[in-house]
Design an enzyme around this catalytic site. Structure first.
Site, PDB file in Angstrom:
ATOM      1  N   CYS A 192       0.871  -1.185   0.000  1.00  0.00           N
ATOM      2  CA  CYS A 192       0.000   0.000   0.000  1.00  0.00           C
ATOM      3  C   CYS A 192       0.908   1.235   0.000  1.00  0.00           C
ATOM      4  O   CYS A 192       2.094   1.134  -0.354  1.00  0.00           O
ATOM      5  CB  CYS A 192      -0.968  -0.018   1.177  1.00  0.00           C
ATOM      6  N   ASN A 252       2.315   1.408   4.321  1.00  0.00           N
ATOM      7  CA  ASN A 252       2.636   0.142   5.010  1.00  0.00           C
ATOM      8  C   ASN A 252       2.359   0.227   6.513  1.00  0.00           C
ATOM      9  O   ASN A 252       3.057  -0.367   7.329  1.00  0.00           O
ATOM     10  CB  ASN A 252       4.090  -0.317   4.751  1.00  0.00           C
ATOM     11  N   CYS A 277      -1.389   0.798   7.395  1.00  0.00           N
ATOM     12  CA  CYS A 277      -2.830   0.498   7.540  1.00  0.00           C
ATOM     13  C   CYS A 277      -3.241  -0.756   6.770  1.00  0.00           C
ATOM     14  O   CYS A 277      -3.554  -1.784   7.365  1.00  0.00           O
ATOM     15  CB  CYS A 277      -3.676   1.682   7.067  1.00  0.00           C
ATOM     16  N   ARG A 278      -3.260  -0.685   5.428  1.00  0.00           N
ATOM     17  CA  ARG A 278      -3.850  -1.766   4.629  1.00  0.00           C
ATOM     18  C   ARG A 278      -2.935  -2.967   4.444  1.00  0.00           C
ATOM     19  O   ARG A 278      -3.350  -4.115   4.687  1.00  0.00           O
ATOM     20  CB  ARG A 278      -4.280  -1.225   3.257  1.00  0.00           C
ATOM     21  N   SER A 279      -1.692  -2.741   3.975  1.00  0.00           N
ATOM     22  CA  SER A 279      -0.867  -3.915   3.659  1.00  0.00           C
ATOM     23  C   SER A 279      -0.443  -4.716   4.892  1.00  0.00           C
ATOM     24  O   SER A 279      -0.318  -5.950   4.799  1.00  0.00           O
ATOM     25  CB  SER A 279       0.337  -3.538   2.781  1.00  0.00           C
ATOM     26  N   ASP A 285      -8.145   3.874   1.062  1.00  0.00           N
ATOM     27  CA  ASP A 285      -7.174   4.272   2.087  1.00  0.00           C
ATOM     28  C   ASP A 285      -7.943   4.727   3.339  1.00  0.00           C
ATOM     29  O   ASP A 285      -8.654   5.734   3.287  1.00  0.00           O
ATOM     30  CB  ASP A 285      -6.340   5.423   1.513  1.00  0.00           C
TER      31      ASP A 285
HETATM   32  P1  4NP Z   1      -1.769   2.819   4.109  1.00  0.00           P
HETATM   33  O1  4NP Z   1      -2.431   4.163   4.685  1.00  0.00           O
HETATM   34  O2  4NP Z   1      -1.234   3.167   2.739  1.00  0.00           O
HETATM   35  O3  4NP Z   1      -2.936   1.870   4.031  1.00  0.00           O
HETATM   36  O4  4NP Z   1      -0.701   2.399   5.083  1.00  0.00           O
HETATM   37  C1  4NP Z   1      -1.716   5.358   4.824  1.00  0.00           C
HETATM   38  C2  4NP Z   1      -0.853   5.531   5.862  1.00  0.00           C
HETATM   39  C3  4NP Z   1      -0.174   6.742   6.035  1.00  0.00           C
HETATM   40  C4  4NP Z   1      -0.390   7.751   5.117  1.00  0.00           C
HETATM   41  C5  4NP Z   1      -1.249   7.575   4.054  1.00  0.00           C
HETATM   42  C6  4NP Z   1      -1.921   6.371   3.901  1.00  0.00           C
HETATM   43  N1  4NP Z   1       0.277   8.984   5.291  1.00  0.00           N
HETATM   44  O5  4NP Z   1       0.014   9.915   4.500  1.00  0.00           O
HETATM   45  O6  4NP Z   1       1.093   9.124   6.222  1.00  0.00           O
END
Ligand code: 4NP
Length: 152
Positions: free
Chosen positions: A9, A12, A14-16, A122
């Site tokens: 994602c 790294n 939240c989703r992955s 997201d």
């Molecule tokens: P992820 O979510 O891609 O599912 O881990 C996010 C985590 C952090 C951020 C964006 C999306 N960020 O902008 O810090």
């Protein structure tokens, strides 16, 4: 030899990490190595987001020992299957692909669920219910991965 699966994602956190933990929880009797990474390096070394840890725990999966890392070109060599959570992640991964063999390893996770929405949204800027939805989508897709690994 173990099939190597990488979940990717943006952050790294939240989703992955959820995708890594969920798939790991399903493959106890299949030879699979699973990891996750982010296309961005904002959170390298961090634990998963507390909301991802919580939704995983609610489903009896512990992802708290995972640590964030950034996707790297060497991952194309290391992994057999690379699943992107959304189109932007997919585009960023493909931009780094050195050759056609590498490109063929990469797909959108939810392409495994043709009836579903096409991207894992997201959840970072939303509330806890977003994490429940993300868990459910990834959970269904991981069932499909298991089916494919058992009956290739
Ligand atoms: P992820 O979510 O891609 O599912 O881990 C996010 C985590 C952090 C951020 C964006 C999306 N960020 O902008 O810090």
């Amino acid at each position: 030899m173990a099939t190597k699966v990488l979940m990717v994602c943006l952050g790294n956190i939240c989703r992955s990490p959820l995708a890594e933990g969920i798939l790991q929880s399903k493959v106890t009797d299949i030879s699979v190595y699973i990891d996750s990474a982010g296309t961005a390096g904002y959170h390298v070394g961090s634990k998963p987001d507390p909301r991802s840890i919580a939704v995983a725990l609610k489903n009896r999966i512990d992802i708290s020992r995972q640590r964030c890392r950034q996707f790297e070109v060497a991952d194309f060599e290391e992994f057999d299957l690379i699943f992107a959570m959304d189109q932007s992640n997919l585009d960023d991964i493909l931009d780094l692909a050195p050759d056609e063999i590498s490109r063929k390893k990469v797909s959108l996770l939810l392409d495994l669920l043709p009836e579903s929405e096409s991207e894992v949204p997201d959840p970072y800027y939303g509330g806890a219910d977003g994490f429940d939805h993300v868990f459910d989508l990834i959970n269904l897709a991981c069932d499909q991965i298991c089916d494919k690994l058992i009956n290739p």
